[in-house]
Design an enzyme around this catalytic site. Structure first.
Site, short mmCIF file in Angstrom:
data_model
loop_
_atom_site.label_atom_id
_atom_site.label_comp_id
_atom_site.label_asym_id
_atom_site.label_seq_id
_atom_site.Cartn_x
_atom_site.Cartn_y
_atom_site.Cartn_z
N TYR A 1 -8.78 5.20 8.22
CA TYR A 1 -8.77 5.62 9.85
C TYR A 1 -9.96 6.54 9.89
CZ TYR A 1 -4.26 3.23 10.83
OH TYR A 1 -3.09 2.42 10.92
N LYS B 1 2.71 0.03 14.88
CA LYS B 1 4.22 -0.13 15.34
C LYS B 1 4.49 -1.64 16.13
CE LYS B 1 4.97 3.34 13.02
NZ LYS B 1 5.59 2.89 11.94
N PRO C 1 -2.54 0.23 19.03
CA PRO C 1 -1.97 -0.22 17.69
C PRO C 1 -2.56 0.93 16.63
CG PRO C 1 -3.80 -1.36 18.70
CD PRO C 1 -3.24 -0.43 19.71
N HIS D 1 0.86 -1.24 0.02
CA HIS D 1 0.06 -0.16 0.09
C HIS D 1 0.90 1.37 0.13
CE1 HIS D 1 -3.82 -2.00 1.85
NE2 HIS D 1 -3.46 -2.47 0.75
N TYR E 1 4.77 6.46 9.75
CA TYR E 1 3.95 5.30 9.46
C TYR E 1 4.69 4.26 8.72
CZ TYR E 1 -0.60 2.79 8.96
OH TYR E 1 -1.45 1.93 8.96
#
Ligand code: FAS
Ligand code: PHB
Length: 390
Positions: A200, A296, A292, A72, A384
């Site tokens: 998200y 990570k 979460p 992604h 990220y």
């Protein structure tokens, strides 16, 4: 029983360390309290940073990952009826790969067994002795009787609830901790993901996340109360709440399907320092936990043992203790960067305890700043996808 490095725990940290040591000709034995079937089917993390993918590929574990992993290049943020895609690869040149933690664990176990590695399942470590000597002893129970593993070093990779951290004498460790007034209800469903990339979602009723495991399997999360009873969440209620929190952009709808697994995970930030005492080296969830939201947890575990593998190679290869001495300080630099990022993502996206209007306005302003500032979007993106060596 004797080996060079005794490893407690067959999660991503313990298994990857054993694999890395093997590649350097260093012997290890992994002791795991649960069965092989249990650890290979435990549904947990889903996102691999670029660095984790590179580590797996350069150590011969990239086959299935390349075939089945989903690469992604961005994630989507949904808030206040708006939607913004963070173009992570365009901003950083790096990407993530969606590949379930249980798949990483299966690949590592298969590689260790194929290489003649020693993983003892259903071997419950009960005590670590002589850690302040050059011959530590790991006591474990298997088939109803106690056995001992003599080794040069012990790697405590036994997760948050393991025994390794507790083997360090009182007064040595400093604990840093933050608990959150919410948990995540996680769902694995036989439903084709309705999104190309992770979504998200910030919502007045609480956070939601749309992830996936394959073109046929969705992985979804809902923010719930910290003491939520999973028994009060029948599938219909879960889907209804996911629809409410995710269907906030025109023309988009969630795909539903049979729920394969559902569970509730508490949220905490946790670090103990140092990550080493004498001949015990701690790695992964045994020594740090992150919420979460930043994806990570597993990646930090792999980063820890990548350092530890190099450190043991320097010691056994040329008797050089330097990397063992610097392991904790070096690992903690990455740990604290990930701690901050995970806390920042969690604070920005979750309905906070008081549902305080001022807090909500700050969250929306932050999300909008990510959406309108290349610099701020790049900051999110580089954390990220995973920072290069820091
Ligand atoms: P692990 O906990 O994976 O492995 C430790 C191993 O040690 C276990 O197999 C355990 O059985 C074994 N063990 C414990 N005590 C022992 C003893 N006394 N003797 C022998 N063996 C012992 N991270 C994300 O990035 N995204 C997520 O969505 C996410 N979801 C999670 C959901 C849950 C329920 C949990 C608990 C964690 C989640 N995490 C997530 C974090 C998770 O992925 C961890 O970061 C990752 O498993 C860390 O790997 P290890 O450090 O190897 O620890
Ligand atoms: C997952 O796919 O399990 C996942 C993805 C991103 C997160 C947490 C979990 O932040």
């Amino acid at each position: 029983m004797r080996t060079q490095v005794g490893i407690v725990g067959a999660g991503p940290a313990g298994l990857m360390l054993s694999h890395l040591l093997h590649l350097r000709g260093i012997e290890s034995v992994v002791l795991e309290s649960r069965s092989r079937d249990h650890v290979e089917h435990r549904v947990r993390a889903g996102v691999l940073e670029q660095g984790s993918v590179d580590l797996l590929c350069r150590t011969g574990l990239g086959g299935r990952l390349r075939r089945e992993g989903l690469r992604h290049e961005g994630i989507e943020l949904r808030f206040a009826g708006e939607s913004y895609r963070v173009p992570m690869t365009e901003l950083t040149g790096r990407a993530i790969t969606v590949y379930g933690q249980q798949e990483v664990v299966k690949d590592l176990i298969a590689a260790r067994i194929a290489a003649g590695g020693s993983i003892l399942f259903e071997a419950d470590v009960v005590r670590l002795d002589n850690l302040d000597s050059d011959s530590p002893v790991v006591h474990f129970r298997r088939d109803g009787h106690e056995e001992k593993l003599h080794c040069d070093f012990v790697a405590g990779c036994d997760g948050f609830h393991g025994v390794s951290r507790g083997a360090v004498p009182e007064g040595v460790l400093t604990t840093y901790e933050r608990t959150y007034p919410f948990a995540w209800l996680g769902v694995l469903a036989a439903a084709a993901p309705a999104v190309e990339e992770l979504v998200y979602a910030h919502h007045d009723r609480g956070f939601a996340l749309h992830s996936m495991r394959s073109p046929e399997v969705s992985r979804l999360y809902l923010q719930v109360a910290p003491d939520e009873d999973i028994g009060t969440w029948p599938d219909e209620r879960i889907w209804a709440e996911l629809r409410t929190r995710l269907e906030t952009v025109p023309g988009w709808s969630l795909n539903e399907g049979p729920v394969l697994e559902k569970s509730i995970t508490p949220m905490r930030s946790f670090v103990v320092e140092p990550m080493r005492w004498e001949r015990l080296f701690l790695a992964g969830d045994a020594v740090h936990i992150v919420p979460p939201t930043g994806a990570k947890g597993m990646n930090l575990a792999l980063a820890d043992v990548a350092l530890l593998g190099d450190a043991f190679a320097a010691w056994y290869g040329r008797g050089c203790p330097d990397l063992l001495e610097s392991y904790s300080a070096k690992a903690l630099r990455r740990v604290w960067r990930a701690q901050h990022f995970s806390w920042w993502m969690t604070s920005m996206l979750h309905r906070l305890e008081r549902n305080d209007p001022y807090e909500t306005k700050l969250q929306t302003a932050t999300l909008r700043y990510v959406a309108t500032s290349r610099a701020y979007a790049t900051s999110l993106a580089e954390n990220y996808v995973g920072l290069p060596e820091i």
